[in-house]
Structure formats: structure tokens, C-alpha cells
Design an enzyme around this catalytic site. Structure first.
Site, mmCIF file in Angstrom:
data_model
loop_
_atom_site.group_PDB
_atom_site.id
_atom_site.type_symbol
_atom_site.label_atom_id
_atom_site.label_comp_id
_atom_site.label_asym_id
_atom_site.label_seq_id
_atom_site.Cartn_x
_atom_site.Cartn_y
_atom_site.Cartn_z
ATOM 1 N N LYS A 195 90.825 -13.464 47.233
ATOM 2 C CA LYS A 195 90.273 -14.753 47.658
ATOM 3 C C LYS A 195 91.292 -15.840 47.349
ATOM 4 C CE LYS A 195 86.226 -17.756 47.004
ATOM 5 N NZ LYS A 195 84.948 -17.906 46.287
ATOM 6 N N LYS A 248 89.596 -13.037 51.922
ATOM 7 C CA LYS A 248 89.075 -14.346 52.317
ATOM 8 C C LYS A 248 90.158 -15.404 52.097
ATOM 9 C CE LYS A 248 85.257 -17.551 51.229
ATOM 10 N NZ LYS A 248 84.120 -17.836 50.340
#
Length: 326
Positions: A195, A248
Site C-alpha cells: 500500500k 494499492k
């Protein structure tokens, strides 16, 4: 003069020929649809920066779930917006927290839908960070204790999958141990392993009302310039018990998705984040892009890069468009 060259166009000669040799396909089962559940009543508020995405209260959840089922979506990812926030995000792990209540409702009335619970503190803390704060420092190990409590409470409410997104070191190991100790040995963990500290999260922070009140999240989310760091994060999470790996954001990190697919033997999930969604929506509304063609091209590109599953706000539209093409 006789030229010698390959005629690749033979396999593009018609729609049926192209379909016959198509390498990657989109299906309703590929999509996970995020939901923003707002504590309160009679709330169905469109997110201004995300046209077509709504914050909804529990009294609107049944109708929303009926629509989701009608589209053929099999899994939802729950985010909660509580009525009150505090320094430690107590509503994240409260037995009657908004995500816990929404999970119970969905599993009672729509038992076949997979409920994935986002496990973080940022929507629940008054400071908007993903962990315990001392001064302006986010404390790692103290945060793990609260994240374990959150994960266990979500599993007790009926969540099928726990999806920790906090990026604290050791969060998968701590949550796996906590779930096992509480008797939830068969609940998988979908880790936000990779992330990045991205500029593409802006609209989400409006939707989840979880923007940090000071500083940023660069001390715990990853530097967008780094590739090898993704391997270190993913290796740790798999070793600690992650069953899925999330990358992400999506579009700027397709190279990382391919890296994960080539190196890890677990399902790879890509999060097609709010900023990516908002850009296409804005361009389509201005007539600059064909929304249907652009979205489907982007999503199949994510599959081609190696994603097994796609978390996307486009899920309903994409499924409808795919059905139209059948």
C-alpha cells in the site's frame, strides 16, 4: 517481389475471431465492491468527488444489497463512518460498531455474499491516523493490540475475510495470532501488503471521513518510488499468514501487480482506488472519454497485469456493460 513477414492480423479479422483468441476476461466474480456504511438514519449521501458512490445508513443497506445481488457481485468490502470518534478509535472494535452491525445484517439477510471487513483505525480516530498516536508519532506495537481487537470483533460479527489496511509492521502476524486464539482459525486474511502513500486516495478520504488531522501517512505507507520494498512487505505478510495480497493503488502500480503475481502463490488483489475512479468519471462527464470503453479497458488491463480480483467502485457498471456485450 515476394516479402516474408508474419500476418498477425489474421487473428483480429472479426469480433468472433478476436473473442476466440482473447487471453484475459472480466467476470462478475472478479469484482469486490466497496461500501461506506454511515452510523445514523435516513442517510444516502452521494460522495461529491465520486459520482455514483454513496455513504449509506443501515436503513438503506437492504436495498443496496438487493441491488448488489441483482448485479451478480459476490463480495463487498465494508468501511464504517461512526457517529463518534476518539483518540484510540474505540468504535472500530466495539461489539456494536457500524461495520459489525452491517456485517451481521448482511450475513443474516444475504448469507451467500462474502463480507470483507476493512481492518483499520483511521475512520474511527479523532486524529485520522491508522494507529495509536503519541505526540505526532504513530506507535507501531501499541497499534497492533487495537487492530487485533478490531479483527476479532469483526470475525465475531460474521465477517468472512479480514482485510487489514493499516500498514503497521507485524500486523498480519498479530491479527493471525489473535484470530486463532479466538477460535477463528479458518478466517482468511486479505492483507493490504503493498500500500503506497499515494495522491490517488483523496476522494476516499471524503467518502470515509478519515483524512489525517496532522502530517501524512508516509512513515507507514510505502514510497511510490520503490519497487523492491514491495517484495519485502509481501514476503513478510505471506510468512506471517496472509492468504491474499492487495496492491494499492491500481493503475500506477501495474508493474508491482505483475511482480506479485510472478513471485507469490496466493491470490493477488488490486485496489482500483477512488482517485482513479474519479478521474474517469470527471473525464466522461466532460465528454473527453467514453466511460464504458475506458473502464473496461482499464479493468482488463489489471487482469492482464496479474490481478486475480479487483476492488473497484466501477463494479456495478462494469458488470452491466459486460452483460450488454454478451
Amino acid at each position: 517481389m515476394q516479402l516474408q513477414f508474419s500476418r498477425h492480423r489474421k487473428l483480429r479479422s472479426s469480433a468472433n475471431m478476436r473473442a476466440l483468441v482473447r487471453e484475459n476476461h472480466l467476470r462478475a466474480e472478479d469484482f469486490i465492491y466497496p461500501l461506506f456504511i454511515y452510523e445514523g438514519e435516513n442517510i444516502r449521501k452521494e460522495v461529491s468527488s465520486m459520482p455514483g458512490v454513496f455513504q449509506i445508513s443501515m436503513d438503506h443497506l437492504h436495498a443496496e444489497m438487493e441491488d448488489i445481488v441483482a448485479h451478480g457481485i459476490k463480495a463487498v468490502l465494508l468501511f464504517g463512518i461512526p457517529a463518534t470518534k476518539d483518540e484510540c478509535g474505540g468504535q472500530a472494535y466495539h461489539d456494536h460498531g457500524i461495520v459489525q452491525e452491517a456485517t451481521r445484517y448482511i450475513k443474516k439477510h444475504f448469507p451467500d455474499i462474502l463480507v470483507i471487513a476493512d481492518t483499520c483505525l483511521c475512520e474511527y480516530t479523532s486524529h485520522g491516523h491508522c494507529g495509536v498516536v503519541k505526540g505526532e508519532k504513530i506507535l507501531n506495537d501499541e497499534s497492533l493490540e487495537l487492530l487485533v481487537k478490531t479483527a476479532v470483533s469483526q470475525a465475531q460479527a460474521g465477517a468472512d475475510i479480514i482485510a487489514p489496511s493499516n500498514m503497521m509492521d507485524g500486523f498480519v502476524a498479530a491479527i493471525r495470532a489473535g484470530l486463532d486464539e479466538a477460535g477463528f482459525t479458518e478466517i482468511p486474511i486479505m492483507s493490504y501488503a503493498v500500500k503506497y502513500a499515494s495522491s490517488f486516495y483523496g476522494p476516499f478520504r471524503e467518502a470515509a471521513e478519515g483524512a489525517p488531522q496532522f502530517g501524512d501517512r508516509k512513515t507507514y505507507q510505502m514510497d511510490p518510488a520503490n519497487r523492491l520494498e514491495a517484495f519485502r512487505e509481501a514476503e513478510s505478510d505471506v510468512a506471517e499468514g496472509a492468504d491474499f495480497l492487495i496492491v494499492k493503488p491500481g493503475m500506477p502500480y501495474l508493474d508491482i501487480v505483475r511482480d506479485m503475481k510472478n513471485n507469490f502463490n496466493v491470490p493477488i488483489v488490486i485496489y482500483n482506488v477512488s482517485g482513479e475512479y474519479a478521474m474517469i468519471k470527471a473525464a466522461a462527464q466532460n465528454g473527453w472519454l467514453d466511460e464504458k470503453k475506458t473502464v473496461l479497458e482499464m479493468l482488463v488491463g489489471m487482469k492482464r497485469a496479474g490481478a486475480d480480483l479487483i476492488i473497484t467502485y466501477h463494479a456495478k457498471d462494469a458488470i452491466r456493460w459486460l452483460k450488454e456485450e454478451q
